[in-house]
Design a protein around this motif. Structure first.
Motif, mmCIF file in Angstrom:
data_model
loop_
_atom_site.group_PDB
_atom_site.id
_atom_site.type_symbol
_atom_site.label_atom_id
_atom_site.label_comp_id
_atom_site.label_asym_id
_atom_site.label_seq_id
_atom_site.Cartn_x
_atom_site.Cartn_y
_atom_site.Cartn_z
ATOM 1 N N LEU A 180 -24.861 -133.852 -117.911
ATOM 2 C CA LEU A 180 -23.745 -134.676 -117.320
ATOM 3 C C LEU A 180 -22.438 -134.395 -118.031
ATOM 4 N N ALA A 181 -22.526 -134.377 -119.256
ATOM 5 C CA ALA A 181 -21.114 -133.854 -119.897
ATOM 6 C C ALA A 181 -20.586 -132.427 -119.415
ATOM 7 N N LEU A 182 -21.428 -131.543 -119.230
ATOM 8 C CA LEU A 182 -20.958 -130.230 -118.824
ATOM 9 C C LEU A 182 -20.496 -130.589 -117.441
ATOM 10 N N ILE A 183 -20.840 -131.196 -116.630
ATOM 11 C CA ILE A 183 -20.621 -131.365 -115.044
ATOM 12 C C ILE A 183 -19.238 -132.173 -115.077
ATOM 13 N N ALA A 184 -19.037 -133.138 -116.161
ATOM 14 C CA ALA A 184 -17.857 -133.769 -116.009
ATOM 15 C C ALA A 184 -16.656 -132.965 -116.637
ATOM 16 N N VAL A 185 -17.002 -131.899 -117.683
ATOM 17 C CA VAL A 185 -15.896 -131.168 -118.102
ATOM 18 C C VAL A 185 -15.548 -130.078 -116.845
ATOM 19 N N VAL A 186 -16.456 -129.666 -116.141
ATOM 20 C CA VAL A 186 -16.193 -128.817 -115.143
ATOM 21 C C VAL A 186 -15.397 -129.299 -113.870
ATOM 22 N N ALA A 187 -15.965 -130.693 -113.416
ATOM 23 C CA ALA A 187 -15.171 -131.411 -112.491
ATOM 24 C C ALA A 187 -13.791 -131.646 -113.071
ATOM 25 N N GLY A 242 -8.747 -131.638 -111.457
ATOM 26 C CA GLY A 242 -7.747 -132.275 -112.219
ATOM 27 C C GLY A 242 -7.711 -133.587 -112.528
ATOM 28 N N PRO A 243 -7.029 -133.919 -113.617
ATOM 29 C CA PRO A 243 -7.134 -135.453 -114.036
ATOM 30 C C PRO A 243 -6.581 -136.391 -113.229
ATOM 31 N N GLU A 244 -5.662 -135.922 -112.010
ATOM 32 C CA GLU A 244 -5.069 -137.106 -111.176
ATOM 33 C C GLU A 244 -6.108 -137.369 -110.112
ATOM 34 N N ARG A 245 -6.769 -136.609 -109.741
ATOM 35 C CA ARG A 245 -7.622 -136.670 -108.519
ATOM 36 C C ARG A 245 -8.993 -137.088 -108.834
ATOM 37 N N LEU A 246 -9.323 -136.944 -110.159
ATOM 38 C CA LEU A 246 -10.896 -137.012 -110.702
ATOM 39 C C LEU A 246 -11.568 -138.512 -110.281
ATOM 40 N N PRO A 247 -10.581 -139.615 -110.569
ATOM 41 C CA PRO A 247 -11.205 -140.816 -110.262
ATOM 42 C C PRO A 247 -11.524 -141.098 -108.875
ATOM 43 N N LYS A 248 -10.572 -140.530 -107.876
ATOM 44 C CA LYS A 248 -10.973 -140.644 -106.492
ATOM 45 C C LYS A 248 -12.177 -139.920 -106.153
ATOM 46 N N VAL A 249 -12.266 -138.829 -106.552
ATOM 47 C CA VAL A 249 -13.409 -137.589 -106.356
ATOM 48 C C VAL A 249 -14.708 -138.434 -106.833
ATOM 49 N N ALA A 250 -14.762 -139.150 -108.253
ATOM 50 C CA ALA A 250 -15.865 -139.870 -108.724
ATOM 51 C C ALA A 250 -16.236 -140.778 -107.804
ATOM 52 N N ARG A 251 -15.232 -141.694 -107.464
ATOM 53 C CA ARG A 251 -15.462 -142.972 -106.605
ATOM 54 C C ARG A 251 -16.215 -142.391 -105.096
ATOM 55 N N MET A 252 -15.628 -141.468 -104.570
ATOM 56 C CA MET A 252 -16.376 -140.616 -103.324
ATOM 57 C C MET A 252 -17.718 -140.225 -103.627
ATOM 58 N N ALA A 253 -17.989 -139.735 -104.678
ATOM 59 C CA ALA A 253 -19.359 -139.138 -105.076
ATOM 60 C C ALA A 253 -20.218 -140.229 -105.283
ATOM 61 N N GLY A 254 -19.572 -141.359 -105.994
ATOM 62 C CA GLY A 254 -20.705 -142.533 -106.221
ATOM 63 C C GLY A 254 -21.104 -143.284 -104.990
ATOM 64 N N ASN A 255 -19.781 -143.139 -103.903
ATOM 65 C CA ASN A 255 -20.295 -143.780 -102.606
ATOM 66 C C ASN A 255 -20.991 -142.929 -101.711
ATOM 67 N N LEU A 256 -21.242 -141.672 -101.735
ATOM 68 C CA LEU A 256 -22.106 -140.744 -101.061
ATOM 69 C C LEU A 256 -23.411 -140.957 -101.782
ATOM 70 N N PHE A 257 -23.394 -141.164 -103.044
ATOM 71 C CA PHE A 257 -24.851 -141.025 -103.437
ATOM 72 C C PHE A 257 -25.409 -142.423 -103.236
ATOM 73 N N GLY A 258 -24.529 -143.399 -103.344
ATOM 74 C CA GLY A 258 -25.188 -144.885 -102.860
ATOM 75 C C GLY A 258 -25.756 -144.755 -101.564
ATOM 76 N N ARG A 259 -24.798 -144.087 -100.599
ATOM 77 C CA ARG A 259 -25.330 -144.307 -98.884
ATOM 78 C C ARG A 259 -26.764 -143.387 -99.129
ATOM 79 N N ALA A 260 -26.571 -142.243 -99.859
ATOM 80 C CA ALA A 260 -28.058 -141.430 -99.968
ATOM 81 C C ALA A 260 -29.212 -141.953 -100.404
ATOM 82 N N GLN A 261 -28.938 -143.066 -101.315
ATOM 83 C CA GLN A 261 -29.974 -143.840 -101.745
ATOM 84 C C GLN A 261 -30.601 -145.062 -100.848
ATOM 85 N N ARG A 262 -29.507 -145.615 -100.078
ATOM 86 C CA ARG A 262 -29.728 -146.463 -99.044
ATOM 87 C C ARG A 262 -30.356 -145.984 -97.928
ATOM 88 N N TYR A 263 -30.270 -144.733 -97.588
ATOM 89 C CA TYR A 263 -30.781 -144.097 -96.323
ATOM 90 C C TYR A 263 -32.214 -143.675 -96.697
#
Length: 158
Positions: free
Chosen positions: A9-16, A21-42
């Motif tokens: 997980l640490a290696l994935i976070a560093v690569v991301a 980039g540090p500006e868009r990382l929170p938005k990308v992480a939020r979107m990835a979390g939403n997609l992961f949640g949708r996949a779990q619900r599906y």
């Protein structure tokens, strides 16, 4: 599932961080979390649907088995009734004797037709003394619902 340890997980976070980039990382992480949640619900919905289909199939099997069992029971009851009725018709000649019912006397007829005063509900209720009715909270006077409401509302307004 995928085996992710803390080091992976640490290696994935560093690569991301480097790629996004540090500006868009929170938005990308939020979107990835939403997609992961949708996949779990599906996946949960798919599992629930599969289990529901299995229950429906089990219910259909149970219904068919119970219908066949019911038919068998009905057939056995029907055959038993026919057998008993044939036996009774054979035995009817033995029991054909006339039984005379005894006639009722005049007092017994009057007792059955006339209502007994002491056994009626109204007489039993009225037989209670007034002091007992007051102490136990029973009504001592008959009042209509409208009169009762007027009395209670008038008493509450004072």
């Amino acid at each position: 599932m995928i085996d992710l340890g803390v080091s992976k997980l640490a290696l994935i976070a560093v690569v991301a961080l480097v790629v996004v980039g540090p500006e868009r990382l929170p938005k990308v992480a939020r979107m990835a979390g939403n997609l992961f949640g949708r996949a779990q619900r599906y996946m949960a919905d798919v599992k629930a649907e599969v289990s529901r289909q299995m229950e429906v199939e089990e219910f259909k099997k149970f219904r068919e088995e119970s219908a066949t069992t019911l038919k068998e029971v009905e057939n056995s009851i029907h055959s038993t009734v026919q057998e008993a009725s044939s036996n009774l018709s054979d035995q009817a000649d033995i029991f054909e004797t006339s039984f005379e019912k005894p006639l009722l006397d005049e007092r017994e007829v009057l007792r059955k037709t006339m209502r007994q005063g002491r056994s009626s509900w109204g007489v039993k209720r009225a037989a209670r003394p007034m002091w007992f009715k007051r102490s136990s909270g029973l009504r001592t006077r008959v009042q209509s619902g409208a009169a009762r409401m007027k009395r209670l509302h008038h008493a509450a307004g004072k």
